[in-house]
Scaffold this motif. Structure first.
Motif, mmCIF file in Angstrom:
data_model
loop_
_atom_site.group_PDB
_atom_site.id
_atom_site.type_symbol
_atom_site.label_atom_id
_atom_site.label_comp_id
_atom_site.label_asym_id
_atom_site.label_seq_id
_atom_site.Cartn_x
_atom_site.Cartn_y
_atom_site.Cartn_z
ATOM 1 N N ASN B 34 3.789 54.503 -2.105
ATOM 2 C CA ASN B 34 4.767 54.595 -3.035
ATOM 3 C C ASN B 34 5.929 53.446 -2.473
ATOM 4 N N THR B 35 6.166 53.360 -0.985
ATOM 5 C CA THR B 35 7.175 52.438 -0.492
ATOM 6 C C THR B 35 6.300 51.119 -0.791
ATOM 7 N N GLN B 36 5.034 50.939 -0.783
ATOM 8 C CA GLN B 36 4.605 49.419 -1.083
ATOM 9 C C GLN B 36 4.347 49.296 -2.370
ATOM 10 N N ALA B 37 5.294 49.759 -3.254
ATOM 11 C CA ALA B 37 5.070 49.819 -4.687
ATOM 12 C C ALA B 37 5.096 48.286 -5.135
ATOM 13 N N GLN B 38 4.367 48.091 -6.452
ATOM 14 C CA GLN B 38 4.291 46.726 -6.935
ATOM 15 C C GLN B 38 5.789 46.313 -7.168
ATOM 16 N N PRO B 39 6.099 45.116 -6.932
ATOM 17 C CA PRO B 39 7.304 44.340 -7.219
ATOM 18 C C PRO B 39 7.657 44.409 -8.664
ATOM 19 N N GLN B 40 8.919 44.695 -8.838
ATOM 20 C CA GLN B 40 9.587 44.631 -10.319
ATOM 21 C C GLN B 40 9.452 43.167 -10.523
ATOM 22 N N LEU B 41 8.980 42.574 -11.583
ATOM 23 C CA LEU B 41 8.853 41.155 -12.060
ATOM 24 C C LEU B 41 10.028 40.568 -12.762
ATOM 25 N N ASN B 119 4.706 36.367 1.486
ATOM 26 C CA ASN B 119 6.064 36.663 1.674
ATOM 27 C C ASN B 119 6.555 37.657 0.506
ATOM 28 N N VAL B 120 6.313 37.527 -0.621
ATOM 29 C CA VAL B 120 6.822 38.460 -1.575
ATOM 30 C C VAL B 120 6.754 40.131 -1.006
ATOM 31 N N ASN B 121 5.580 40.690 -1.036
ATOM 32 C CA ASN B 121 5.737 41.948 -0.677
ATOM 33 C C ASN B 121 6.585 42.322 0.656
ATOM 34 N N PRO B 122 6.274 41.708 1.770
ATOM 35 C CA PRO B 122 7.007 42.189 2.759
ATOM 36 C C PRO B 122 8.450 42.161 2.509
ATOM 37 N N ALA B 123 9.015 41.227 1.904
ATOM 38 C CA ALA B 123 10.427 41.120 1.492
ATOM 39 C C ALA B 123 11.147 42.232 0.595
ATOM 40 N N TYR B 124 10.185 42.393 -0.527
ATOM 41 C CA TYR B 124 10.455 43.448 -1.583
ATOM 42 C C TYR B 124 10.429 44.592 -1.025
ATOM 43 N N ALA B 125 9.531 44.898 0.028
ATOM 44 C CA ALA B 125 9.524 46.292 0.529
ATOM 45 C C ALA B 125 10.523 46.541 1.621
ATOM 46 N N THR B 133 18.043 49.019 -5.365
ATOM 47 C CA THR B 133 17.468 49.579 -6.466
ATOM 48 C C THR B 133 17.317 48.457 -7.734
ATOM 49 N N ASN B 134 17.719 47.453 -7.524
ATOM 50 C CA ASN B 134 17.647 46.323 -8.865
ATOM 51 C C ASN B 134 17.370 45.111 -7.976
ATOM 52 N N VAL B 135 16.192 45.374 -7.368
ATOM 53 C CA VAL B 135 15.619 44.007 -7.105
ATOM 54 C C VAL B 135 14.329 43.510 -7.806
#
Lengths: 173, 159
Positions: B34-41, B119-125, B133-135
């Motif tokens: 859950n903490t590695q959830a898919q980013p909100q796009l 790069n996207v997933n580590p930064a988002y996570a 909450t609004n990323v």
């Protein structure tokens, strides 16, 4: 007087038309058909790497980076092509867009890179119309003109065929 | 037949015990995913609308490589560095440290095709872990050139 004016106007129009045609025929820098912009960079060993030194060869100019997964997929093939087609006049040149040399040196050792690699910079990137994503592969003919530009993961079979066509042309004198 | 059933019973009991014993492990794995959830796009065209609107602008953070950033980036974007780099993640933490957790933040990279972006997933996570909450993450299908600059969306060069 009127005749002179008409003549001058006609000459002016002809000049404008000539400039417009010439401008239209010359492609933008870094575009297909244009002369590949020359550059000098330093290889990881500190030696100068000048593109124009390879005039007469078919150059595969690869903009890449160690963190770029598609680049990592392509590079073993480029190593293989350099080994197989080098004698026919192929020269692969790698321009890394990494921010520092450390990871590139490690990568070169791991992948057994057998062609020159230099760290790129903003100036070289802009000469080629901007490198705004990786990989970018550019095929340069023996005459120094850009044959094709591949943005993103290249179709390697198609790229190899393109190189074969270029290698089959007579070396430039 | 009766003997067969009786003989089968211990194995069922063992299975049940094993499942009960594994339950906490499975729960932990589910929490981790859950903490590695898919980013909100956010799609490029939608971000352009946001940039052109009179409304509140998000904090736009570039989490890609420097050489690509200096060639072209979204106006107002701040350079953080590659999300795959621990030092860049520290810069990210420093940058957002004093921000309220409901701040509107847009992350983007565009170094390479979306599925390959390191790069996207580590930064988002990291932002999610910090409680933001609004990323949103800008969806760049191929690269910033193809999906943003060459489409004529606003871009500037330099630092």
């Amino acid at each position: 007087m009127t005749r002179t004016r008409t003549l001058l106007l006609a000459l002016l129009l002809a000049a404008v038309a000539f400039v417009a045609i010439v401008h239209r025929r010359s492609p933008p820098r870094g575009a297909q058909g244009s002369l590949a912009p020359d550059f000098t960079l330093q290889t990881l060993d500190g030696a100068p790497l000048r593109l124009s030194d390879y005039h007469g060869k078919v150059v595969l100019l690869d903009f890449w980076a160690t963190w770029c997964a598609p680049c990592r997929e392509e590079i073993p093939r480029f190593v293989d092509w350099q080994r197989r087609y080098g004698a026919q006049g192929l020269q692969v040149i790698g321009v890394s867009m990494d921010d520092s040399a450390g990871p590139v040196q490690k990568f070169n050792r791991e992948f057994g890179i057998n062609y020159p690699v230099a760290l790129g910079n903003q100036e070289v990137a802009s000469r080629y119309g901007g490198i705004l994503g990786l990989p970018v592969n550019i095929v340069i003919g023996r005459d120094g003109r850009i044959v094709s530009k591949h943005l993103g993961m290249a179709n390697l079979s198609q790229l190899e065929q393109e190189l074969a066509v270029q290698l089959s042309t007579a070396p430039a004198h | 037949m009766i003997i067969f059933r009786v003989r089968q019973r211990p194995s069922w009991i063992l299975c049940c015990i094993a499942l009960i014993a594994w339950a906490p492990v499975l729960h932990a794995q589910a929490s981790a995913s859950n903490t590695q959830a898919q980013p909100q796009l956010i799609m490029p065209e939608d971000l352009v609308k946001v940039l052109k609107s009179a409304g509140t602008k998000p904090l736009i953070l570039n989490i890609g490589p420097w050489l690509l950033f200096v060639q072209a980036h979204i106006p107002g974007a701040e350079f953080i560095g590659q999300g795959s780099d621990p030092q860049a993640l520290q810069r990210l933490r420093d940058r957002v440290q004093k921000l309220p957790h409901n701040s509107y933040i847009v992350l983007y990279c565009g170094c390479c095709p979306w599925a390959h972006c390191p790069n996207v997933n580590p930064a988002y996570a990291e932002l999610r872990r910090l409680g933001f909450t609004n990323v949103k993450v800008l969806y760049v299908a191929d690269n910033l050139g193809t999906d943003w600059v060459y489409k004529g969306y606003p871009a500037v060069s330099g630092q």
